[in-house]
Design an enzyme around this catalytic site. Structure first.
Site, PDB file in Angstrom:
ATOM      1  N   ARG A 124       0.813  -1.236   0.000  1.00  0.00           N
ATOM      2  CA  ARG A 124       0.000   0.000   0.000  1.00  0.00           C
ATOM      3  C   ARG A 124       0.841   1.278   0.000  1.00  0.00           C
ATOM      4  O   ARG A 124       0.392   2.344   0.388  1.00  0.00           O
ATOM      5  CB  ARG A 124      -0.980   0.017   1.171  1.00  0.00           C
ATOM      6  CG  ARG A 124      -1.943  -1.130   1.138  1.00  0.00           C
ATOM      7  CD  ARG A 124      -3.236  -0.772   1.849  1.00  0.00           C
ATOM      8  NE  ARG A 124      -4.184  -1.850   1.702  1.00  0.00           N
ATOM      9  CZ  ARG A 124      -4.386  -2.800   2.610  1.00  0.00           C
ATOM     10  NH1 ARG A 124      -3.722  -2.786   3.733  1.00  0.00           N
ATOM     11  NH2 ARG A 124      -5.258  -3.741   2.391  1.00  0.00           N
ATOM     12  N   LYS A 146       3.403  11.133 -11.864  1.00  0.00           N
ATOM     13  CA  LYS A 146       2.537  10.268 -12.677  1.00  0.00           C
ATOM     14  C   LYS A 146       3.203   8.909 -12.810  1.00  0.00           C
ATOM     15  O   LYS A 146       4.370   8.815 -13.204  1.00  0.00           O
ATOM     16  CB  LYS A 146       2.319  10.862 -14.065  1.00  0.00           C
ATOM     17  CG  LYS A 146       1.175  11.858 -14.107  1.00  0.00           C
ATOM     18  CD  LYS A 146       0.766  12.171 -15.530  1.00  0.00           C
ATOM     19  CE  LYS A 146      -0.327  13.204 -15.562  1.00  0.00           C
ATOM     20  NZ  LYS A 146      -0.644  13.650 -16.917  1.00  0.00           N
ATOM     21  N   GLU A 188       9.839  16.753 -25.811  1.00  0.00           N
ATOM     22  CA  GLU A 188       9.037  17.025 -24.598  1.00  0.00           C
ATOM     23  C   GLU A 188       9.370  18.408 -24.023  1.00  0.00           C
ATOM     24  O   GLU A 188       8.492  19.094 -23.512  1.00  0.00           O
ATOM     25  CB  GLU A 188       9.250  15.945 -23.527  1.00  0.00           C
ATOM     26  CG  GLU A 188       8.455  14.667 -23.746  1.00  0.00           C
ATOM     27  CD  GLU A 188       6.938  14.776 -23.467  1.00  0.00           C
ATOM     28  OE1 GLU A 188       6.435  15.874 -23.155  1.00  0.00           O
ATOM     29  OE2 GLU A 188       6.257  13.750 -23.590  1.00  0.00           O
ATOM     30  N   LYS A 230       7.502  22.774 -15.127  1.00  0.00           N
ATOM     31  CA  LYS A 230       6.656  21.628 -14.761  1.00  0.00           C
ATOM     32  C   LYS A 230       6.380  21.600 -13.255  1.00  0.00           C
ATOM     33  O   LYS A 230       5.247  21.322 -12.840  1.00  0.00           O
ATOM     34  CB  LYS A 230       7.303  20.322 -15.217  1.00  0.00           C
ATOM     35  CG  LYS A 230       6.453  19.149 -14.791  1.00  0.00           C
ATOM     36  CD  LYS A 230       6.431  18.003 -15.708  1.00  0.00           C
ATOM     37  CE  LYS A 230       5.431  16.973 -15.199  1.00  0.00           C
ATOM     38  NZ  LYS A 230       5.605  15.678 -15.779  1.00  0.00           N
ATOM     39  N   GLU A 240      -4.318  16.929 -11.943  1.00  0.00           N
ATOM     40  CA  GLU A 240      -4.807  17.192 -13.302  1.00  0.00           C
ATOM     41  C   GLU A 240      -6.319  17.419 -13.355  1.00  0.00           C
ATOM     42  O   GLU A 240      -7.023  16.868 -14.188  1.00  0.00           O
ATOM     43  CB  GLU A 240      -4.395  16.039 -14.236  1.00  0.00           C
ATOM     44  CG  GLU A 240      -4.314  16.486 -15.691  1.00  0.00           C
ATOM     45  CD  GLU A 240      -3.717  15.422 -16.597  1.00  0.00           C
ATOM     46  OE1 GLU A 240      -2.544  15.062 -16.385  1.00  0.00           O
ATOM     47  OE2 GLU A 240      -4.425  14.982 -17.504  1.00  0.00           O
ATOM     48  N   ARG A 244      -2.923  21.137 -15.274  1.00  0.00           N
ATOM     49  CA  ARG A 244      -1.905  20.136 -15.630  1.00  0.00           C
ATOM     50  C   ARG A 244      -2.186  19.501 -16.998  1.00  0.00           C
ATOM     51  O   ARG A 244      -1.275  19.014 -17.661  1.00  0.00           O
ATOM     52  CB  ARG A 244      -1.801  19.062 -14.536  1.00  0.00           C
ATOM     53  CG  ARG A 244      -0.639  18.125 -14.787  1.00  0.00           C
ATOM     54  CD  ARG A 244      -0.275  17.309 -13.567  1.00  0.00           C
ATOM     55  NE  ARG A 244       0.809  16.400 -13.871  1.00  0.00           N
ATOM     56  CZ  ARG A 244       1.392  15.600 -12.999  1.00  0.00           C
ATOM     57  NH1 ARG A 244       1.011  15.616 -11.745  1.00  0.00           N
ATOM     58  NH2 ARG A 244       2.378  14.805 -13.382  1.00  0.00           N
ATOM     59  N   ASN A 248      -0.435  17.918 -21.658  1.00  0.00           N
ATOM     60  CA  ASN A 248      -0.793  16.860 -22.610  1.00  0.00           C
ATOM     61  C   ASN A 248      -0.857  17.376 -24.038  1.00  0.00           C
ATOM     62  O   ASN A 248      -1.279  16.652 -24.944  1.00  0.00           O
ATOM     63  CB  ASN A 248      -2.151  16.243 -22.232  1.00  0.00           C
ATOM     64  CG  ASN A 248      -2.070  15.536 -20.898  1.00  0.00           C
ATOM     65  OD1 ASN A 248      -1.050  14.936 -20.572  1.00  0.00           O
ATOM     66  ND2 ASN A 248      -3.125  15.633 -20.103  1.00  0.00           N
ATOM     67  N   HIS A 251      -0.170  15.222 -27.025  1.00  0.00           N
ATOM     68  CA  HIS A 251      -0.227  13.837 -26.541  1.00  0.00           C
ATOM     69  C   HIS A 251      -1.506  13.100 -26.939  1.00  0.00           C
ATOM     70  O   HIS A 251      -1.518  11.871 -26.931  1.00  0.00           O
ATOM     71  CB  HIS A 251      -0.092  13.793 -25.015  1.00  0.00           C
ATOM     72  CG  HIS A 251       1.325  13.978 -24.552  1.00  0.00           C
ATOM     73  ND1 HIS A 251       2.053  15.108 -24.841  1.00  0.00           N
ATOM     74  CD2 HIS A 251       2.153  13.159 -23.844  1.00  0.00           C
ATOM     75  CE1 HIS A 251       3.261  14.982 -24.305  1.00  0.00           C
ATOM     76  NE2 HIS A 251       3.356  13.815 -23.700  1.00  0.00           N
ATOM     77  N   HIS A 255      -0.242   9.869 -28.346  1.00  0.00           N
ATOM     78  CA  HIS A 255      -0.504   8.540 -27.773  1.00  0.00           C
ATOM     79  C   HIS A 255      -1.150   7.618 -28.806  1.00  0.00           C
ATOM     80  O   HIS A 255      -0.853   6.423 -28.864  1.00  0.00           O
ATOM     81  CB  HIS A 255      -1.421   8.646 -26.552  1.00  0.00           C
ATOM     82  CG  HIS A 255      -0.703   9.055 -25.298  1.00  0.00           C
ATOM     83  ND1 HIS A 255      -1.348   9.362 -24.129  1.00  0.00           N
ATOM     84  CD2 HIS A 255       0.623   9.190 -25.023  1.00  0.00           C
ATOM     85  CE1 HIS A 255      -0.468   9.670 -23.192  1.00  0.00           C
ATOM     86  NE2 HIS A 255       0.739   9.583 -23.718  1.00  0.00           N
ATOM     87  N   HIS A 267       8.082   7.607 -27.666  1.00  0.00           N
ATOM     88  CA  HIS A 267       7.072   8.532 -27.149  1.00  0.00           C
ATOM     89  C   HIS A 267       7.278   9.975 -27.666  1.00  0.00           C
ATOM     90  O   HIS A 267       6.362  10.587 -28.211  1.00  0.00           O
ATOM     91  CB  HIS A 267       7.102   8.492 -25.616  1.00  0.00           C
ATOM     92  CG  HIS A 267       6.177   9.477 -24.983  1.00  0.00           C
ATOM     93  ND1 HIS A 267       4.807   9.339 -25.036  1.00  0.00           N
ATOM     94  CD2 HIS A 267       6.405  10.638 -24.313  1.00  0.00           C
ATOM     95  CE1 HIS A 267       4.246  10.366 -24.408  1.00  0.00           C
ATOM     96  NE2 HIS A 267       5.199  11.159 -23.965  1.00  0.00           N
TER      97      HIS A 267
HETATM   98  N1  GLY Z   1       3.717  14.230 -18.669  1.00  0.00           N
HETATM   99  C1  GLY Z   1       2.700  15.157 -18.328  1.00  0.00           C
HETATM  100  C2  GLY Z   1       2.441  15.256 -16.866  1.00  0.00           C
HETATM  101  O1  GLY Z   1       3.218  14.780 -16.058  1.00  0.00           O
HETATM  102  O2  GLY Z   1       1.460  15.814 -16.483  1.00  0.00           O
END
Ligand code: GLY
Length: 372
Positions: A124, A146, A188, A230, A240, A244, A248, A251, A255, A267
Site C-alpha cells: 500500500r 505520474k 518534450e 513543470k 490534473e 496540468r 498533454n 499527446h 498517444h 514517445h
Molecule cells: N507528462 C505530463 C504530466 O506529467 O502531467
C-alpha cells in the site's frame, strides 16, 4: 557546474515537498540519500540502463551502508505492463522487502512509470526516488508523480499519481544517450516551452543543433528550464483537474500514434507528430497564426519530423484510438489548443476543448499534402 535544487511543493501538503537536484556526478549518493530509516533499497531499472549505470549505483549505495538489491526488466514501452509489474513485485516479496524499503527508479520514462507505480501499490505504498537517465525523463516524467502501466486498451490507463521523495538528475547520464533519444527528450521540452514559455522555445530553436550534438551545458540549462515550469504546474494542479492537462499538448494524437505503431515509435517522436497535428488544428480554428505554425514546423523539421511522414498512418484509425484516451468523456475527444507560442487557449475555465473528427482529418490531410 554546481548542482541546483528546485523544490516541488504542493500547497497544503508540506509533507510531500521534494527536492529535484540537477547537476553532474550525482551518483555520489551522500548528496541525496534520505536520512530517514530505510531497511533496504531496491533499484528498479531496465537491461540497457543496468549495463551503463547499474553496478555504479549499486556499489555507491552499498558503500554508503545500505542493503541494496537491483531488479531489471527488458527495456522498452512494450514491457510496461502488468506482467512485468507482477514479476518485480514478486521478487520484492521474495526478498522480504518491507514498508521501510526505498525504491530507486533508475532509467527513462518507462522505468519511472513502472517503479513509481510499484512504489504506490507495494504494501500500500513505499517511498521512492527518481533518477532519470534519459533526456525525456529529465525534462518531464521524473517530476510530478505520474506513474502507471499500459493495457491492451491504451497507454497509461492504469496507474496512480504518487509523488517521489526526491529526484536526482545527473546530466552525465546524457553522455551515453543516442541522438534518437536526445531528440525524444528535446520534443518534450519543446512541448513545455510551446505551451508556457516562448522565450525558452526560441532559445532552444537557436541552439538546437548544439543540443542535438549533446552539448552538456546547454542540455542542463534546457532541463532546468523545463523542470521549473513543470514543478510550477504540478504544484498548482497535482491531480490534473485543470491546468496540468496543458502538459498533454501533442499527446492526444501522440498517444494514438504510439499505440498504432505498437509502441515502435518512441514517445517523444510520436508527440512531435502530435504537436504538428494539434498545432494545425489550432491554426484551422483561427487560434494560431500562420507564422507561429511555421515556426513550430521548422523547429520540428530540424529534428527530422515532417507532416508528410504521417502518410503511413490511417487517420480514421488514429481518431478511433484517441476516443479511448483516458482524458476523454463519452467519445468526445478534447485537445489542448495553442493560441500563440507560449500560450494555450483557456476558455470557460477549461484548458482542453472538444474537437470534431472532421477537423482532425482536415489537419492531418493538410500536413500530409504539404512539404513540411
Ligand atoms: N507528462 C505530463 C504530466 O506529467 O502531467
Amino acid at each position: 557546474m554546481k548542482p541546483i535544487e528546485i523544490v516541488l511543493s504542493i500547497p497544503g501538503r508540506p509533507a510531500v515537498d521534494y527536492p529535484i537536484l540537477v547537476g553532474a556526478n550525482l551518483f555520489a549518493v551522500k548528496a541525496w540519500l534520505p536520512k530517514t530509516a530505510i531497511s533496504q533499497i531496491v533499484i528498479i531499472t531496465d537491461n540497457t540502463v543496468e549495463k551503463h549505470y547499474g553496478a555504479q549505483l549499486l556499489g555507491a549505495l552499498q558503500q554508503a551502508g545500505s542493503a541494496c538489491l537491483l531488479l531489471s526488466f527488458r527495456a522498452g514501452e512494450r514491457s510496461k505492463n502488468d506482467t512485468t509489474k507482477r514479476r518485480l513485485e514478486n521478487a520484492m516479496l521474495q526478498h522480504r522487502c518491507d514498508r521501510s524499503t526505498l525504491i530507486v527508479a533508475l532509467g527513462g520514462g518507462v522505468v519511472g512509470d513502472m517503479a513509481g507505480f510499484i512504489a504506490a501499490t507495494y504494501l500500500r505504498g513505499v517511498s521512492y526516488l527518481q533518477i532519470p537517465t534519459t533526456l525525456l525523463a529529465m525534462v518531464d516524467s521524473c517530476v510530478g508523480g505520474k506513474t502507471g502501466i499500459n493495457t491492451p486498451y491504451g497507454k497509461n490507463l492504469v496507474g496512480a499519481i504518487y509523488q517521489p521523495m526526491g529526484v536526482v538528475v545527473d546530466v552525465n547520464c546524457l553522455k551515453t544517450l543516442s541522438k534518437k533519444h536526445r531528440i525524444n527528450g528535446l520534443v518534450e521540452a519543446i512541448k513545455v516551452f510551446l505551451t508556457y514559455d516562448a522565450a525558452s522555445f526560441r532559445y532552444t530553436v537557436l541552439h538546437l543543433s548544439q543540443m542535438l550534438q549533446g552539448d552538456q551545458a546547454l542540455l542542463q540549462d534546457l532541463v532546468i528550464r523545463a523542470i521549473k515550469i513543470k514543478a510550477g504546474v504540478v504544484s498548482r494542479d497535482e491531480t490534473e483537474r485543470g491546468e496540468r492537462s496543458v502538459l498533454n499538448f501533442g499527446h492526444t494524437m501522440g498517444h494514438a500514434l504510439e499505440k498504432a505503431s505498437d509502441y515502435r515509435v518512441l514517445h517523444g517522436h510520436a508527440v512531435a507528430y502530435g504537436i504538428l497535428v494539434e498545432a494545425t488544428i489550432a491554426y484551422l480554428l483561427g487560434l494560431l497564426d500562420q507564422q507561429a505554425l511555421n515556426e513550430i514546423k521548422v523547429c520540428l523539421a530540424q529534428l527530422g519530423f515532417h507532416g508528410k511522414d504521417l502518410q503511413s498512418y490511417d487517420v480514421d484509425q488514429l481518431i478511433e484510438i484517441t476516443k479511448g484516451d483516458k482524458k476523454n468523456q463519452v467519445g468526445q475527444v478534447r485537445y489542448v489548443l495553442l493560441q500563440d507560442i507560449g500560450r494555450v487557449q483557456f476558455t470557460d475555465g477549461v484548458y482542453v476543448h472538444v474537437v470534431g473528427d472532421e477537423l482532425v482529418r482536415q489537419a492531418f490531410n493538410s500536413l500530409i499534402s504539404k512539404d513540411h
